[in-house]
Design a protein around this motif. Sequence first.
Motif, mmCIF file in Angstrom:
data_model
loop_
_atom_site.group_PDB
_atom_site.id
_atom_site.type_symbol
_atom_site.label_atom_id
_atom_site.label_comp_id
_atom_site.label_asym_id
_atom_site.label_seq_id
_atom_site.Cartn_x
_atom_site.Cartn_y
_atom_site.Cartn_z
ATOM 1 N N THR A 293 48.364 7.174 0.774
ATOM 2 C CA THR A 293 47.894 8.123 -0.649
ATOM 3 C C THR A 293 49.995 8.693 -0.613
ATOM 4 N N SER A 294 49.704 9.107 -2.104
ATOM 5 C CA SER A 294 51.320 9.150 -1.867
ATOM 6 C C SER A 294 51.350 11.010 -2.359
ATOM 7 N N HIS A 295 50.272 11.500 -1.854
ATOM 8 C CA HIS A 295 50.528 12.813 -1.519
ATOM 9 C C HIS A 295 50.862 13.572 0.208
ATOM 10 N N ASP B 138 39.138 1.788 -1.801
ATOM 11 C CA ASP B 138 39.831 2.607 -2.949
ATOM 12 C C ASP B 138 39.064 1.935 -4.358
ATOM 13 N N ASP B 139 38.901 3.578 -5.152
ATOM 14 C CA ASP B 139 38.309 3.597 -5.668
ATOM 15 C C ASP B 139 39.050 2.270 -7.137
ATOM 16 N N TYR C 197 49.589 15.153 3.223
ATOM 17 C CA TYR C 197 48.238 15.161 3.634
ATOM 18 C C TYR C 197 48.330 14.280 5.104
ATOM 19 N N THR D 190 36.386 12.579 -0.442
ATOM 20 C CA THR D 190 37.626 11.750 -0.658
ATOM 21 C C THR D 190 37.216 10.942 0.719
ATOM 22 N N ASP E 237 41.738 4.920 0.546
ATOM 23 C CA ASP E 237 42.688 6.291 -0.392
ATOM 24 C C ASP E 237 41.761 7.359 -0.365
ATOM 25 N N ILE E 238 43.240 8.342 0.520
ATOM 26 C CA ILE E 238 43.091 9.544 0.296
ATOM 27 C C ILE E 238 42.387 10.506 -1.203
ATOM 28 N N GLU E 239 42.659 10.105 -1.911
ATOM 29 C CA GLU E 239 42.170 10.127 -3.003
ATOM 30 C C GLU E 239 42.005 9.868 -4.050
ATOM 31 N N MET E 240 40.579 9.877 -3.850
ATOM 32 C CA MET E 240 39.161 9.357 -4.700
ATOM 33 C C MET E 240 37.974 10.299 -5.886
ATOM 34 N N LYS F 254 51.940 5.885 -0.561
ATOM 35 C CA LYS F 254 51.586 5.272 -1.270
ATOM 36 C C LYS F 254 53.512 3.933 -1.721
#
Length: 239
Positions: free
Chosen positions: A88-90, A8-9, A93, A67, A60-63, A108
């Motif tokens: 992820t928060s989306h 995760d970033d 996906y 990604t 984590d998908i959003e990085m 998330k």
Amino acid sequence: MLRIAVCDDDNRTVQRHKALAEDCMKQCGSVGEVAAYTVSDNLLYDIAEDKFFFDLILLDIEMPGNTGMEIAEKIKPYLPNVKIIFITSHIEYAIDAFELSIFRYVPKDDIEKRLPAAIRDAVRLIELEDGKTYTIRTNSRLEKIPYKEIYYIERDGKNAVITAVGGISKVRKSLQQVYEELDMEEFIYIDRGCIVNIIHIMQIKDGTAVLKNGTALSISRSHLQEVKEEINHYWGTHI
């Protein structure tokens, strides 16, 4: 020893998930270690350069950079059997995650409840897939095939032909004799002449069992309902 990677970033998130993974392993009575990454490219590099092997990866998908979705696609050739949990928060996906054969998708907004359960389930499944081997003995050779690597076994006259990750092996025994020697609930008859390893079945579609390696095996009508029930019972018991 179980090896898990967390990527995760956000460093605080990585450390929190790392501690959670370590706690889940203890709860499952497993021995292992957890590696933490805040740069997705570093994780990909370590895997591609054969520096590290992982059984489970939390992504984590959003990085930025690669990604989580891109990382999952790129590491599959190196770690075809790795279990991946997407965070992820989306929600959109989830469909793409299914196409990549992702083990679990954790939103998330429900992470505190669902992530620990996902990690524990993955750890149990990994340990379930490890373990016993089937031994073939002849006058000229001794071959051991890990149960977890066996896709399916077919009858060929007086022989049983085992198709596994490492190739095809033939043993001069009846299919029923091999089934009794395996003596594990993972192996089920889908036809009078074919036994399949449940852990490799991806889906039941149009009267066929589709396996992880892409093989589609016909299920006899007389076995179809029983096969579905056995699969549901197996995963309901173990996961």
